[in-house]
Motif scaffolding. Sequence first.
Motif, PDB file in Angstrom:
ATOM      1  N   ASN A  81       0.838  -1.275  -0.106  1.00 31.44           N
ATOM      2  CA  ASN A  81       0.111   0.010  -0.096  1.00 31.44           C
ATOM      3  C   ASN A  81       0.878   1.232  -0.002  1.00 31.44           C
ATOM      4  O   ASN A  81       1.721   1.382   1.037  1.00 31.44           O
ATOM      5  CB  ASN A  81      -0.764  -0.058   1.228  1.00 31.44           C
ATOM      6  N   GLU A 110      -5.937  -0.621  11.006  1.00 31.15           N
ATOM      7  CA  GLU A 110      -6.390  -1.230   9.974  1.00 31.15           C
ATOM      8  C   GLU A 110      -6.186  -0.970   8.546  1.00 31.15           C
ATOM      9  O   GLU A 110      -6.454   0.064   8.353  1.00 31.15           O
ATOM     10  CB  GLU A 110      -8.086  -1.970   9.810  1.00 31.15           C
ATOM     11  N   TRP A 111      -5.308  -1.699   7.765  1.00 31.78           N
ATOM     12  CA  TRP A 111      -5.010  -1.248   6.353  1.00 31.78           C
ATOM     13  C   TRP A 111      -5.171  -2.169   5.389  1.00 31.78           C
ATOM     14  O   TRP A 111      -5.023  -3.456   5.580  1.00 31.78           O
ATOM     15  CB  TRP A 111      -3.480  -0.950   6.395  1.00 31.78           C
ATOM     16  N   PRO A 112      -5.639  -1.809   4.086  1.00 30.89           N
ATOM     17  CA  PRO A 112      -5.263  -2.735   3.054  1.00 30.89           C
ATOM     18  C   PRO A 112      -3.943  -2.786   2.662  1.00 30.89           C
ATOM     19  O   PRO A 112      -3.167  -1.860   2.378  1.00 30.89           O
ATOM     20  CB  PRO A 112      -6.234  -2.059   1.660  1.00 30.89           C
ATOM     21  N   HIS A 165     -11.566   1.447   3.222  1.00 34.61           N
ATOM     22  CA  HIS A 165     -10.268   2.146   2.339  1.00 34.61           C
ATOM     23  C   HIS A 165     -10.383   2.107   0.915  1.00 34.61           C
ATOM     24  O   HIS A 165      -9.224   1.907   0.185  1.00 34.61           O
ATOM     25  CB  HIS A 165      -8.965   1.738   3.064  1.00 34.61           C
ATOM     26  N   VAL A 169      -7.534   1.102  -1.974  1.00 35.33           N
ATOM     27  CA  VAL A 169      -7.653   0.016  -2.944  1.00 35.33           C
ATOM     28  C   VAL A 169      -7.468   0.348  -4.451  1.00 35.33           C
ATOM     29  O   VAL A 169      -6.897  -0.515  -5.000  1.00 35.33           O
ATOM     30  CB  VAL A 169      -9.024  -0.542  -2.550  1.00 35.33           C
ATOM     31  N   THR A 225      -5.943  -7.850   0.390  1.00 35.53           N
ATOM     32  CA  THR A 225      -5.776  -8.314   1.700  1.00 35.53           C
ATOM     33  C   THR A 225      -5.622  -7.078   2.981  1.00 35.53           C
ATOM     34  O   THR A 225      -4.945  -6.358   2.489  1.00 35.53           O
ATOM     35  CB  THR A 225      -4.483  -9.135   1.812  1.00 35.53           C
ATOM     36  N   TYR A 226      -6.506  -7.283   3.849  1.00 36.42           N
ATOM     37  CA  TYR A 226      -6.468  -6.613   5.138  1.00 36.42           C
ATOM     38  C   TYR A 226      -5.853  -6.970   6.300  1.00 36.42           C
ATOM     39  O   TYR A 226      -5.872  -8.251   6.304  1.00 36.42           O
ATOM     40  CB  TYR A 226      -7.905  -6.190   5.284  1.00 36.42           C
ATOM     41  N   GLU A 228      -4.656  -5.660  10.448  1.00 33.51           N
ATOM     42  CA  GLU A 228      -4.333  -4.630  11.417  1.00 33.51           C
ATOM     43  C   GLU A 228      -2.888  -4.784  11.760  1.00 33.51           C
ATOM     44  O   GLU A 228      -2.271  -5.810  12.004  1.00 33.51           O
ATOM     45  CB  GLU A 228      -4.903  -4.953  12.926  1.00 33.51           C
ATOM     46  N   SER A 247      -9.074 -11.389   3.591  1.00 30.93           N
ATOM     47  CA  SER A 247      -8.902 -11.298   2.044  1.00 30.93           C
ATOM     48  C   SER A 247     -10.312 -11.184   1.379  1.00 30.93           C
ATOM     49  O   SER A 247     -11.215 -11.711   2.107  1.00 30.93           O
ATOM     50  CB  SER A 247      -8.096 -12.430   1.243  1.00 30.93           C
TER      51      SER A 247
END
Length: 271
Positions: A81, A110-112, A165, A169, A225-226, A228, A247
């Motif tokens: 990302n 939390e992030w992609p 997010h 993405v 895919t995400y 934390e 995912s």
Amino acid sequence: MKALRIVIMMLLLSLFVTSSISAANEVKEDKSARDKAKVPSSVLNIAKENTYPNPTEDLPYLQPSELAQELIDTSNVKIENPNLIRMLNESSMNKSPFALGMRATISLGEWPLNYESTETAPNWEYQKINTNYYDNRGGKSNYQIHYVQETQKVIKGGLTAKVPHSDDVQKMMMLKAMENTDLPLSFQTIIGAGTKKDHKYNITPKRMGYLYAYAPAINEKGKVTYGEVFLVMKGTKRSIVVKNVTSQGIGAWIPVQDHVSFGFVASDHPR
């Protein structure tokens, strides 16, 4: 001894055949990937003729700093990302000798984390944007028409489903689609009114001619895919730990910037 030589020759021949087949398959796959992104002759670049100057969509691959790369290498999940990498690039942590006994875990939220492409397919007639027409049923010779954009058209793409997010993405999906197609892509592009192309199309007598113009787009599909993300510090050691990994399948339509696909039809009756 003779039997041993025969066995060795057969083994070598088997290895040669297997490697040849594998190489042939790789060449076939590479050719297929190139053919998929090949622009047909009916699609023309109108960047110079477009009366609306679209801004160039510049999404360079962000290079991690030394610290960011060190942290990324410790992650248990691949991190691609650009926004997360940018945040890590802007961070600084000194390895102080007085931090030997320090322990800390910091949540970055939390992030992609990454996007994996499974299909990149062009649709050269994604959206119809214009029709040029001439009735030559009463004519005695050929009549030539060419493309003139009658009204300004805004072509928008986007994700095919709502995901957390979404901006991050979209950015990862467009980077992957650009890599797979080598085309100028943008989630919004505009064709200005009065845009012209000189290529001529002949309408014979007793016929009506229709020149259709379409905005092409890329249909990108894959998996995001995400997770934390936690920054963990133990003394002088620093690392990234990703928890609660999930995912999700996702798709997107991404217009091809400053390109138009043309289709010409001659008919003896109105369409």
